[in-house]
Design a protein around this motif. Structure first.
Motif, PDB file in Angstrom:
ATOM      1  N   ASN A 139       0.728  -1.230  -0.091  1.00 59.92           N
ATOM      2  CA  ASN A 139       0.122  -0.232  -0.039  1.00 59.92           C
ATOM      3  C   ASN A 139       0.922   1.324  -0.051  1.00 59.92           C
ATOM      4  O   ASN A 139       0.418   2.397  -0.050  1.00 59.92           O
ATOM      5  CB  ASN A 139      -0.999  -0.137   1.094  1.00 59.92           C
ATOM      6  CG  ASN A 139      -0.028   0.103   2.460  1.00 59.92           C
ATOM      7  OD1 ASN A 139       0.585  -0.657   2.766  1.00 59.92           O
ATOM      8  ND2 ASN A 139      -0.374   1.445   3.277  1.00 59.92           N
ATOM      9  N   ASN A 140       2.222   1.011  -0.039  1.00 57.98           N
ATOM     10  CA  ASN A 140       2.894   2.244   0.310  1.00 57.98           C
ATOM     11  C   ASN A 140       4.474   2.040  -0.374  1.00 57.98           C
ATOM     12  O   ASN A 140       5.232   2.109   0.264  1.00 57.98           O
ATOM     13  CB  ASN A 140       3.208   2.798   1.604  1.00 57.98           C
ATOM     14  CG  ASN A 140       4.007   4.182   1.658  1.00 57.98           C
ATOM     15  OD1 ASN A 140       4.041   4.851   0.677  1.00 57.98           O
ATOM     16  ND2 ASN A 140       4.521   4.431   2.934  1.00 57.98           N
ATOM     17  N   ASP A 160      -2.123   0.803  -5.715  1.00 56.62           N
ATOM     18  CA  ASP A 160      -2.991   1.014  -4.605  1.00 56.62           C
ATOM     19  C   ASP A 160      -3.229   2.378  -4.383  1.00 56.62           C
ATOM     20  O   ASP A 160      -4.102   2.523  -3.067  1.00 56.62           O
ATOM     21  CB  ASP A 160      -2.087   0.364  -3.149  1.00 56.62           C
ATOM     22  CG  ASP A 160      -2.919   0.026  -2.058  1.00 56.62           C
ATOM     23  OD1 ASP A 160      -3.451   0.800  -1.326  1.00 56.62           O
ATOM     24  OD2 ASP A 160      -3.441  -1.336  -2.074  1.00 56.62           O
ATOM     25  N   SER A 161      -2.509   3.383  -4.971  1.00 58.97           N
ATOM     26  CA  SER A 161      -3.014   4.829  -4.338  1.00 58.97           C
ATOM     27  C   SER A 161      -2.521   5.638  -5.710  1.00 58.97           C
ATOM     28  O   SER A 161      -1.968   5.279  -6.422  1.00 58.97           O
ATOM     29  CB  SER A 161      -2.291   5.309  -3.295  1.00 58.97           C
ATOM     30  OG  SER A 161      -0.766   5.195  -3.676  1.00 58.97           O
ATOM     31  N   THR A 199      -9.885  -7.447   4.951  1.00 54.32           N
ATOM     32  CA  THR A 199      -9.278  -5.994   4.217  1.00 54.32           C
ATOM     33  C   THR A 199     -10.199  -5.611   2.997  1.00 54.32           C
ATOM     34  O   THR A 199      -9.575  -4.800   2.289  1.00 54.32           O
ATOM     35  CB  THR A 199      -7.812  -6.677   3.583  1.00 54.32           C
ATOM     36  OG1 THR A 199      -8.311  -7.859   2.721  1.00 54.32           O
ATOM     37  CG2 THR A 199      -6.898  -7.005   4.695  1.00 54.32           C
ATOM     38  N   ASP A 203     -13.183   1.320   5.811  1.00 57.26           N
ATOM     39  CA  ASP A 203     -12.421   1.828   6.373  1.00 57.26           C
ATOM     40  C   ASP A 203     -11.056   0.938   6.803  1.00 57.26           C
ATOM     41  O   ASP A 203     -10.917   0.571   7.920  1.00 57.26           O
ATOM     42  CB  ASP A 203     -13.161   2.054   7.831  1.00 57.26           C
ATOM     43  CG  ASP A 203     -12.522   3.248   8.870  1.00 57.26           C
ATOM     44  OD1 ASP A 203     -11.402   3.607   8.401  1.00 57.26           O
ATOM     45  OD2 ASP A 203     -12.891   3.218   9.806  1.00 57.26           O
ATOM     46  N   GLN A 204     -10.436   1.251   6.008  1.00 57.28           N
ATOM     47  CA  GLN A 204      -8.982   0.473   5.994  1.00 57.28           C
ATOM     48  C   GLN A 204      -8.096   1.115   4.757  1.00 57.28           C
ATOM     49  O   GLN A 204      -8.297   1.836   4.052  1.00 57.28           O
ATOM     50  CB  GLN A 204      -9.090  -1.199   6.005  1.00 57.28           C
ATOM     51  CG  GLN A 204      -9.807  -1.627   4.769  1.00 57.28           C
ATOM     52  CD  GLN A 204      -9.181  -1.841   3.582  1.00 57.28           C
ATOM     53  OE1 GLN A 204      -7.812  -2.001   3.626  1.00 57.28           O
ATOM     54  NE2 GLN A 204      -9.668  -2.197   2.573  1.00 57.28           N
ATOM     55  N   LYS A 205      -6.685   0.547   5.037  1.00 55.94           N
ATOM     56  CA  LYS A 205      -5.648   1.315   4.486  1.00 55.94           C
ATOM     57  C   LYS A 205      -5.378   0.970   2.893  1.00 55.94           C
ATOM     58  O   LYS A 205      -4.886   1.353   2.064  1.00 55.94           O
ATOM     59  CB  LYS A 205      -4.371   1.207   4.956  1.00 55.94           C
ATOM     60  CG  LYS A 205      -3.572  -0.194   5.078  1.00 55.94           C
ATOM     61  CD  LYS A 205      -2.387  -0.237   5.797  1.00 55.94           C
ATOM     62  CE  LYS A 205      -1.940  -1.676   5.458  1.00 55.94           C
ATOM     63  NZ  LYS A 205      -0.388  -1.532   6.038  1.00 55.94           N
TER      64      LYS A 205
END
Length: 469
Positions: A139-140, A160-161, A199, A203-205
């Motif tokens: 995710n990062n 992911d973003s 997951t 409300d999660q990353k």
């Protein structure tokens, strides 16, 4: 904060508290087959063996605690998933457990490999795993991670973003290359599992929300990016899931998203990844479905939903990790102390202290995961007694097995084996209390191979900049 035990209320077995689901065994020496690898049995002398090697002999060779993988069982499970999902792509989820040896087993059995960090990608590449069969999660993801993936031609990157899309656009231009990508989405499916391993709720990353519209925006952006080759959509609904009910909703929502993308752009996306999260048996109460049953259910779901949306069936991929390596592994410990503690109401709890603990299996402390255990170094004619297997660490929550029936005569020096320890035990291990991590060994035809050697205090001190002064 008080934490409710996941088993709920307790009952009294003689004078010992136990959860309602834990039933007294008729014979405490019997090993429940679904908890163990296919190569585990209790030999005629009462000693538990794995792949032809007695755990007493293994403990003498490599010490305790230790993680033990049954190599042939791992390979059999990998082939079972590969064959059950023939025509689909099966990615082994390396986060469950990965080392160069296991990466080579995965490659040899024809599976692809999912990684989610610079370290996991480096291990895969060091093992010689074909990069075109690697999928990269996270995710990062840092620039160094993405750069390494692009330089080696990793087969797909799951974005992911929006920030990650920007990084990829910049790096692909700098390296004069392209990236094959899937967009990770959150489907709003609430998997029936612990909060920390569910997951797909909003409300999660992870990922882009379908319901909020971000997922479609991300798909269109990737499609319009000249150096990103958009392949499709990825979703993951959670972990330790035993049936296909949640996948049905997730498939419906992701395929609807593919249909909306086609309506908006006139393009069809060829791939859909339904993720992993397939469960295993940690206790006698767990009843996971076999790969063949899951495959049949998922095929029916995907084909039905594609017909409903008028879409061709995309290339499907899944990501089992725990379901392959979890049952293939066990952990072996040596008992150091046994004590009975008054817990009130005329009841006592027996605490069995092993020579490991939360540093080699954090899952019971992290999210109240349940495990089983068995006396491994002999049989016993003693009565079964509800016991709690705990570790050596300076924490009250340092629990390895919360509740299990073990023989009343279990004592100092006995070996305890904990099944289903192949997934996440070593992957999530730490050096808490400056404890060196145990080795991972595989056994095949009675022979031991070290996959990861035991850490030493010298290993720990090598990182301590002041130790050399």
């Amino acid at each position: 904060m008080t934490h409710m035990h996941v088993a709920g209320s307790i009952h009294a077995d003689a004078t010992s508290p136990a959860p309602v689901w834990l039933t007294r065994p008729d014979d405490v020496n019997v090993l429940t087959a679904k908890l163990w690898s296919s190569g585990v049995k209790r030999d005629s002398d009462g000693v538990v063996s794995v792949a032809g090697l007695k755990l007493t002999d293994l403990a003498d060779q490599v010490g305790t605690p230790a993680y033990v993988l049954d190599e042939l069982d791992f390979r059999e499970r990998a082939r079972a998933w590969r064959d059950a999902f023939a025509g689909w792509t099966v990615f082994y989820a390396g986060k469950a457990f990965l080392c160069t040896g296991v990466a080579r087993w995965v490659e040899e059995e024809g599976l692809s490999l999912d990684v989610c960090s610079l370290g996991e990608l480096t291990v895969a590449l060091r093992a010689g795993f074909p990069p075109e069969r690697i999928g990269m999660h996270g995710n990062n993801k840092s620039e160094s991670e993405l750069r390494l993936a692009l330089q080696h031609g990793v087969g797909r990157i799951i974005v992911d973003s929006a920030d990650e899309i920007s990084r990829l656009e910049r790096l692909t231009a700098e390296l004069d290359t392209t990236a094959r990508v899937l967009v990770r989405v959150t489907t709003g499916v609430e998997a029936h599992t612990h909060e920390y391993i569910a997951t797909a709720h909003e409300d999660q990353k992870f990922g882009f929300s379908i319901s909020g519209g971000q997922a479609l925006v991300a798909l269109v952006r990737c499609s319009n990016s000249p150096r990103l080759e958009l392949r499709g959509v990825h979703s993951h609904i959670g972990s330790q899931i035993f049936d296909t009910n949640g996948f049905e909703v997730a498939a419906r929502r992701t395929l609807k998203l593919l249909s909306q993308f086609t309506e908006a752009t006139g393009l069809e996306l060829p791939e859909l990844d339904l993720g992993g999260g397939f469960g295993i048996a940690y206790t006698k109460e767990d009843d996971p479905a076999p790969a063949e049953q899951l495959a049949a259910g998922l095929r029916e779901i995907v084909e039905h939903e594609c017909r409903a949306f008028g879409l061709p069936v995309p290339a499907i991929s899944i990501e089992p990790g725990r379901a392959i390596v979890g049952p293939s592994g066990l952990a072996v410990y040596r008992v150091g102390t046994v004590k009975n503690v008054e817990v009130g109401g005329g009841m006592t709890r027996r605490y069995v202290s092993a020579d490991g603990g939360m540093s080699d299996n954090i899952r019971p402390a992290l999210y109240a995961a349940e495990y089983s255990a068995a006396l491994a170094s002999r049989t016993s004619a003693a009565e079964p007694v509800v016991s709690r297997v705990v570790g050596v660490h300076c924490e009250g929550g340092d629990i390895l097995v919360r509740d299990e029936f073990l023989p009343a005569d279990l004592g100092v020096g006995d070996l305890i084996a904990v099944p289903a320890a192949g997934a996440y035990s070593r992957s999530m291990a730490s050096n808490y209390n400056h404890t060196p991590r145990p080795p991972v060994v595989s056994v095949r035809d009675g022979r031991v191979t070290t996959l990861i050697r035991r850490e030493t205090l010298d290993d720990l001190l090598a990182l301590d900049a002041g130790a050399a002064e």
